[in-house]
Design a protein around this motif. Structure first.
Motif, PDB file in Angstrom:
ATOM      1  N   LEU A 242      28.711  41.164  19.177  1.00 53.48           N
ATOM      2  CA  LEU A 242      29.328  41.761  19.454  1.00 53.48           C
ATOM      3  C   LEU A 242      30.017  42.126  17.899  1.00 53.48           C
ATOM      4  O   LEU A 242      30.851  43.104  17.518  1.00 53.48           O
ATOM      5  CB  LEU A 242      31.502  41.264  19.798  1.00 53.48           C
ATOM      6  CG  LEU A 242      32.480  42.130  20.282  1.00 53.48           C
ATOM      7  CD1 LEU A 242      32.281  43.188  20.896  1.00 53.48           C
ATOM      8  CD2 LEU A 242      33.310  41.276  20.967  1.00 53.48           C
ATOM      9  N   LEU A 243      30.534  41.288  16.704  1.00 51.94           N
ATOM     10  CA  LEU A 243      30.762  41.933  15.713  1.00 51.94           C
ATOM     11  C   LEU A 243      29.450  43.309  15.073  1.00 51.94           C
ATOM     12  O   LEU A 243      30.352  43.554  14.294  1.00 51.94           O
ATOM     13  CB  LEU A 243      30.693  40.293  14.624  1.00 51.94           C
ATOM     14  CG  LEU A 243      31.490  40.058  14.712  1.00 51.94           C
ATOM     15  CD1 LEU A 243      31.764  38.438  14.249  1.00 51.94           C
ATOM     16  CD2 LEU A 243      33.219  40.972  14.125  1.00 51.94           C
ATOM     17  N   ILE A 272      27.544  33.193   9.969  1.00 51.71           N
ATOM     18  CA  ILE A 272      26.947  34.395  10.366  1.00 51.71           C
ATOM     19  C   ILE A 272      27.946  35.889  10.670  1.00 51.71           C
ATOM     20  O   ILE A 272      27.390  36.769   9.992  1.00 51.71           O
ATOM     21  CB  ILE A 272      25.698  33.807  11.732  1.00 51.71           C
ATOM     22  CG1 ILE A 272      25.133  32.459  11.037  1.00 51.71           C
ATOM     23  CG2 ILE A 272      25.313  35.144  11.780  1.00 51.71           C
ATOM     24  CD1 ILE A 272      24.560  32.779  11.456  1.00 51.71           C
ATOM     25  N   ALA A 273      29.181  34.532  11.174  1.00 49.03           N
ATOM     26  CA  ALA A 273      30.485  36.114  11.806  1.00 49.03           C
ATOM     27  C   ALA A 273      30.800  36.280  10.691  1.00 49.03           C
ATOM     28  O   ALA A 273      30.928  37.742  10.732  1.00 49.03           O
ATOM     29  CB  ALA A 273      30.637  35.318  12.854  1.00 49.03           C
ATOM     30  N   TYR A 274      31.300  36.380   9.255  1.00 52.66           N
ATOM     31  CA  TYR A 274      32.349  36.638   8.410  1.00 52.66           C
ATOM     32  C   TYR A 274      30.294  37.585   7.681  1.00 52.66           C
ATOM     33  O   TYR A 274      31.125  38.322   7.700  1.00 52.66           O
ATOM     34  CB  TYR A 274      32.224  35.635   7.392  1.00 52.66           C
ATOM     35  CG  TYR A 274      33.343  34.833   7.933  1.00 52.66           C
ATOM     36  CD1 TYR A 274      34.941  35.762   8.067  1.00 52.66           C
ATOM     37  CD2 TYR A 274      33.948  33.550   8.436  1.00 52.66           C
ATOM     38  CE1 TYR A 274      36.192  35.496   8.336  1.00 52.66           C
ATOM     39  CE2 TYR A 274      34.874  33.074   9.141  1.00 52.66           C
ATOM     40  CZ  TYR A 274      36.578  34.120   9.190  1.00 52.66           C
ATOM     41  OH  TYR A 274      37.483  33.391   9.396  1.00 52.66           O
ATOM     42  N   SER A 275      29.789  36.731   7.287  1.00 52.03           N
ATOM     43  CA  SER A 275      28.757  37.457   6.677  1.00 52.03           C
ATOM     44  C   SER A 275      28.477  39.735   7.800  1.00 52.03           C
ATOM     45  O   SER A 275      28.096  40.126   6.786  1.00 52.03           O
ATOM     46  CB  SER A 275      27.572  37.142   7.312  1.00 52.03           C
ATOM     47  OG  SER A 275      27.904  35.903   6.508  1.00 52.03           O
ATOM     48  N   ALA A 276      28.139  39.097   8.856  1.00 55.20           N
ATOM     49  CA  ALA A 276      28.330  40.455   9.854  1.00 55.20           C
ATOM     50  C   ALA A 276      28.813  41.455   8.536  1.00 55.20           C
ATOM     51  O   ALA A 276      28.925  42.982   9.120  1.00 55.20           O
ATOM     52  CB  ALA A 276      27.980  40.233  11.258  1.00 55.20           C
ATOM     53  N   ALA A 277      30.868  40.803   9.239  1.00 51.95           N
ATOM     54  CA  ALA A 277      31.942  41.985   8.944  1.00 51.95           C
ATOM     55  C   ALA A 277      32.050  42.379   7.392  1.00 51.95           C
ATOM     56  O   ALA A 277      32.461  43.269   7.270  1.00 51.95           O
ATOM     57  CB  ALA A 277      33.376  41.136   8.859  1.00 51.95           C
ATOM     58  N   ILE A 278      31.334  41.641   6.430  1.00 56.88           N
ATOM     59  CA  ILE A 278      30.965  41.739   5.403  1.00 56.88           C
ATOM     60  C   ILE A 278      30.170  42.588   5.187  1.00 56.88           C
ATOM     61  O   ILE A 278      30.503  43.455   3.810  1.00 56.88           O
ATOM     62  CB  ILE A 278      31.072  40.455   4.326  1.00 56.88           C
ATOM     63  CG1 ILE A 278      32.273  39.583   4.191  1.00 56.88           C
ATOM     64  CG2 ILE A 278      30.823  40.854   3.156  1.00 56.88           C
ATOM     65  CD1 ILE A 278      31.885  38.277   3.967  1.00 56.88           C
ATOM     66  N   PRO A 304      30.287  30.496   1.317  1.00 56.86           N
ATOM     67  CA  PRO A 304      28.920  31.559   2.122  1.00 56.86           C
ATOM     68  C   PRO A 304      27.858  31.467   1.622  1.00 56.86           C
ATOM     69  O   PRO A 304      27.640  31.520   0.982  1.00 56.86           O
ATOM     70  CB  PRO A 304      29.625  32.698   1.099  1.00 56.86           C
ATOM     71  CG  PRO A 304      31.221  32.259   1.169  1.00 56.86           C
ATOM     72  CD  PRO A 304      31.421  30.954   0.601  1.00 56.86           C
ATOM     73  N   ASP A 305      26.513  31.674   2.771  1.00 55.07           N
ATOM     74  CA  ASP A 305      25.244  31.239   2.419  1.00 55.07           C
ATOM     75  C   ASP A 305      24.885  32.902   1.350  1.00 55.07           C
ATOM     76  O   ASP A 305      25.695  33.690   1.007  1.00 55.07           O
ATOM     77  CB  ASP A 305      24.925  31.955   3.893  1.00 55.07           C
ATOM     78  CG  ASP A 305      25.200  32.623   4.326  1.00 55.07           C
ATOM     79  OD1 ASP A 305      25.721  33.393   4.469  1.00 55.07           O
ATOM     80  OD2 ASP A 305      24.292  32.814   6.048  1.00 55.07           O
ATOM     81  N   VAL A 306      23.505  32.143   1.569  1.00 53.59           N
ATOM     82  CA  VAL A 306      23.195  33.570   0.695  1.00 53.59           C
ATOM     83  C   VAL A 306      23.494  34.977   1.138  1.00 53.59           C
ATOM     84  O   VAL A 306      22.675  35.795   0.011  1.00 53.59           O
ATOM     85  CB  VAL A 306      20.933  33.107   0.289  1.00 53.59           C
ATOM     86  CG1 VAL A 306      20.921  33.587   1.957  1.00 53.59           C
ATOM     87  CG2 VAL A 306      20.837  34.062  -1.152  1.00 53.59           C
ATOM     88  N   VAL A 307      23.125  34.851   2.149  1.00 56.75           N
ATOM     89  CA  VAL A 307      23.353  36.184   2.859  1.00 56.75           C
ATOM     90  C   VAL A 307      24.493  37.091   2.526  1.00 56.75           C
ATOM     91  O   VAL A 307      25.157  38.058   2.183  1.00 56.75           O
ATOM     92  CB  VAL A 307      23.565  35.910   4.408  1.00 56.75           C
ATOM     93  CG1 VAL A 307      23.343  37.597   4.977  1.00 56.75           C
ATOM     94  CG2 VAL A 307      21.446  35.534   4.769  1.00 56.75           C
ATOM     95  N   ALA A 308      25.215  36.690   2.914  1.00 52.52           N
ATOM     96  CA  ALA A 308      26.919  36.407   2.765  1.00 52.52           C
ATOM     97  C   ALA A 308      26.923  37.536   1.100  1.00 52.52           C
ATOM     98  O   ALA A 308      27.114  38.139   0.166  1.00 52.52           O
ATOM     99  CB  ALA A 308      27.622  35.646   2.510  1.00 52.52           C
ATOM    100  N   HIS A 309      26.474  36.407   0.187  1.00 51.12           N
ATOM    101  CA  HIS A 309      25.937  36.595  -1.155  1.00 51.12           C
ATOM    102  C   HIS A 309      25.427  37.960  -1.269  1.00 51.12           C
ATOM    103  O   HIS A 309      26.738  38.897  -2.503  1.00 51.12           O
ATOM    104  CB  HIS A 309      25.979  36.286  -2.637  1.00 51.12           C
ATOM    105  CG  HIS A 309      26.919  35.038  -2.458  1.00 51.12           C
ATOM    106  ND1 HIS A 309      27.116  33.652  -1.892  1.00 51.12           N
ATOM    107  CD2 HIS A 309      27.877  34.182  -3.610  1.00 51.12           C
ATOM    108  CE1 HIS A 309      27.948  33.174  -2.169  1.00 51.12           C
ATOM    109  NE2 HIS A 309      27.956  33.219  -3.505  1.00 51.12           N
TER     110      HIS A 309
END
Length: 326
Positions: A242-243, A272-278, A304-309
């Motif tokens: 959804l995000l 993962i959800a936070y990374s999608a929103a970022i 935060p994982d490597v994706v978020a960074h």
């Protein structure tokens, strides 16, 4: 050297594939004499002729074992991919319950498929289907997306005093949700409760996933409250979908509000959800908001994982802000 059960099964399967049903049945009877557990559904492999031979041999059985034999035939047909034939056979079983033995022997149909099934299986007496009969065919219909027929059988099942189990309703609800038939899924869940069957985590998450795919944010939150109240955990993969969909359509701010609402409901999203929103915020150039959300991930105890960074770094590089303030 004595033959074992596996040897018999291999030979029976071989004769069945070669359409030598006579030899297959001989071996099948030998298995019975030796005390082996004869697996009727596997033996038939969806072969209608083999099924008819078995049922003719079973006409002398009392009603309980006779219905069990029919159920094994239904299961064999479904396993063999002949779901429509299993459906027609079950319909004939239901019809036989409302006719006398004389009427059954003389009945005919204008439908060629139905007449073929009736002639092949040669109903000599009424066969009253039980809950297992319905469940076998309904599960098969669900597997092949014949959902209208499955619902029809479920209605007939209740009308004939048979009660489905939790697994049956879960399978049907799951396939209804996969077909985006959301309202019917809610009706089925209500019907479950009317029968004293309490929805479990699989029931709820099937509907939860459908709501997320449809981006019905308000309904998603309502259902999550109900799930958590009953002790069921929403599957993270659904709210993440959804995000991502909200962000893809440029609704990153709505996605952030959804994250906030999830926390108020009592459900903590994952990294993962936070990374999608970022990522969604960076796409609409809301970099300050994206950085704040990045720090919020730390505040919630996540790293935060490597994706978020990578998402955040890419967003700042794109705007030529190589040294953003924390």
């Amino acid at each position: 050297m004595d033959l074992n059960e596996k040897t018999y099964c291999i030979l029976i399967h071989g004769f069945t594939k070669e359409n030598r049903i006579d030899k297959a049945l001989v071996l099948f009877d030998w298995m019975k004499g030796l005390g082996f557990d004869r697996d009727v559904p596997l033996f038939m492999e969806g072969d209608l002729v083999a099924a008819s031979w078995l049922l003719q041999d079973g006409n002398k059985l009392s009603i309980g074992p006779f219905v069990s034999l029919y159920n094994a035939v239904l299961e064999g047909l479904v396993n063999g991919g002949k779901v429509n034939e299993a459906y027609l056979l079950l319909q004939e079983m239901i019809a036989s319950n409302n006719l006398s033995d004389e009427e059954i022997a003389g009945c005919a149909s204008d439908n060629e498929e139905v007449e073929y099934i009736t002639n092949l299986f040669k109903f000599e007496k009424a066969v009253i289907p039980n809950s297992d009969s319905y469940s076998i065919v309904i599960d098969g219909l669900c597997k092949y997306q014949e959902l209208d027929k499955a619902l029809e059988l479920l209605h007939d099942m209740a009308a004939n005093g048979c009660i489905g189990n939790l697994l049956l309703y879960n399978n049907l609800i799951h396939e209804m949700c996969n077909a985006d038939r959301l309202q019917e899924s809610f009706k089925l869940m209500k019907a479950m409760r009317g029968l004293g069957l309490e929805p479990n985590h699989f029931t709820y998450n099937s509907i939860f996933g459908c709501l997320c795919r449809k981006e019905k944010v308000s309904d998603v939150l309502d259902l999550m409250r109900e799930m958590l109240h009953h002790g069921h955990t929403p599957w993270i993969k659904h709210d993440t979908i959804l995000l991502k969909r909200l962000c893809t359509r440029g609704n990153a701010m709505e996605a952030c509000q959804f994250l906030s609402d999830l926390e108020e409901v009592g459900f903590l999203p994952n990294v993962i959800a936070y990374s999608a929103a970022i990522d969604g915020l960076c796409r609409i150039e809301e970099l300050d908001h994206a950085l704040k959300l990045f720090h919020d991930v730390h505040a919630h105890g996540y790293a935060p994982d490597v994706v978020a960074h990578n998402v955040l770094i890419h967003g700042f590089c794109k705007e030529e802000l190589m040294r953003p303030k924390a």
